[in-house]
Write a protein that holds these residues in place. Structure first.
Motif, short mmCIF file in Angstrom:
data_model
loop_
_atom_site.label_atom_id
_atom_site.label_comp_id
_atom_site.label_asym_id
_atom_site.label_seq_id
_atom_site.Cartn_x
_atom_site.Cartn_y
_atom_site.Cartn_z
N VAL A 101 29.92 43.60 38.08
CA VAL A 101 29.59 42.57 37.09
C VAL A 101 30.82 41.75 36.73
CG1 VAL A 101 28.73 42.17 34.75
CG2 VAL A 101 27.68 43.93 36.16
N LYS A 102 31.98 42.39 36.63
CA LYS A 102 33.21 41.66 36.33
C LYS A 102 33.58 40.71 37.46
CE LYS A 102 35.54 45.42 35.18
NZ LYS A 102 36.63 46.32 34.73
N ALA A 108 32.12 33.18 38.70
CA ALA A 108 31.50 32.08 37.95
C ALA A 108 32.54 31.32 37.12
CB ALA A 108 30.40 32.62 37.04
N LEU A 109 33.48 32.05 36.50
CA LEU A 109 34.51 31.41 35.69
C LEU A 109 35.41 30.51 36.53
CD1 LEU A 109 36.00 31.11 32.98
CD2 LEU A 109 37.30 33.16 33.55
N GLN A 110 35.79 31.01 37.71
CA GLN A 110 36.64 30.22 38.59
C GLN A 110 35.94 28.93 39.03
OE1 GLN A 110 37.80 32.30 42.13
NE2 GLN A 110 39.20 30.70 42.82
N GLN A 111 34.67 29.04 39.39
CA GLN A 111 33.94 27.85 39.83
C GLN A 111 33.71 26.88 38.68
OE1 GLN A 111 30.38 29.02 41.89
NE2 GLN A 111 31.47 30.24 43.42
N GLY A 137 37.04 34.55 28.57
CA GLY A 137 38.11 34.79 29.52
C GLY A 137 38.06 36.18 30.12
N SER A 138 38.96 36.38 31.10
CA SER A 138 39.01 37.65 31.81
C SER A 138 40.38 38.27 31.66
CB SER A 138 38.68 37.44 33.29
OG SER A 138 39.71 36.68 33.91
N ALA A 166 39.36 40.33 22.84
CA ALA A 166 37.94 40.50 23.19
C ALA A 166 37.64 39.74 24.47
CB ALA A 166 37.06 40.02 22.05
N ASN A 167 38.41 40.02 25.53
CA ASN A 167 38.13 39.36 26.81
C ASN A 167 36.87 39.96 27.42
OD1 ASN A 167 38.88 41.58 28.82
ND2 ASN A 167 40.74 41.45 27.60
N CYS A 168 36.28 39.23 28.33
CA CYS A 168 34.97 39.61 28.85
C CYS A 168 35.02 40.87 29.71
CB CYS A 168 34.36 38.45 29.63
SG CYS A 168 33.87 37.07 28.56
#
Length: 214
Positions: A101-102, A108-111, A137-138, A166-168
């Protein structure tokens, strides 16, 4: 009753809003990893079968039927084996589920940061993660500082959330570790009940056999 409780817990986990919001996401042609649901479906099946087998055992005890009680015992052995297999599967995959999932979120975040969201709805996927898990964020530093200042990806109070760590990635770990913990508890409870029922069915069979002899 035990089967009904297990079935209820499994259905609650299956339709939990946080997991369904995340695991039903689709990034372009790629579906979010839903390996987590395998354990849930096993619990649902075991709970439903336990209810049926429970009625079978009760009827066999009332009728004092060795055949029905023997069938009841056999079904319990099979269910117990399934529970052990599910427990081993959950232990082996407990870290892999959150990892997949990470990785899906990072992609998705990068795109989304690259501006490809028009073609594969990456921005919508990222926003769903952020709103559902209350994160932004990650663990990757280069991918974290950019969305802190982007209101289209993170909420306006993201700066406070960021400093609260509280990063994802952390939120995803907390979400699935908590759910898998509940599944583990349910599996242990089911296993204990099954062992007790197997012993009880053997005692009843012996009692019925002895009474028929005398």
């Amino acid at each position: 009753l035990a089967g009904g409780i297990i079935l209820g817990v499994a259905l609650w986990l299956r339709h939990d809003s946080q997991t369904t919001n995340i695991l039903y996401l689709q990034l372009g042609d790629k579906q979010a990893p839903n390996t987590f649901y395998v354990g849930i479906y096993i619990l649902i099946a075991v709970g439903a079968v336990m209810m049926f087998v429970g009625f079978l055992g009760c009827y066999g005890a009332i009728q004092e039927s060795q055949c029905l009680l023997g069938t009841f015992f056999t079904c319990l052995v099979i269910l117990f084996a399934c529970e052990v297999a599910a427990g081993i599967w959950g232990f082996v995959n407990k870290d892999q589920i959150a990892k997949d999932v990470k990785q899906f979120y990072d992609q998705a975040l990068q795109q989304a940061l690259m501006g490809d969201s028009d073609s594969n709805n990456a921005k919508a996927v990222v926003k769903t993660f952020h709103e559902t898990l209350d994160c932004c964020g990650s663990d990757i530093v280069s991918a974290t500082f950019t969305p802190v200042w982007r209101d289209d990806l993170c909420r306006k109070d993201t700066l406070k959330t960021f400093f609260e760590n509280a990063n994802c990635h952390k939120k995803i770990d907390e979400l699935f570790s908590g759910k898998l913990y509940l599944i583990g508890i349910a599996a242990v409870v089911v296993a204990v009940i099954m062992i007790f029922e197997m012993i009880l069915s053997m005692v009843l069979c012996c009692g019925i056999r002895n009474s028929s002899v005398y």
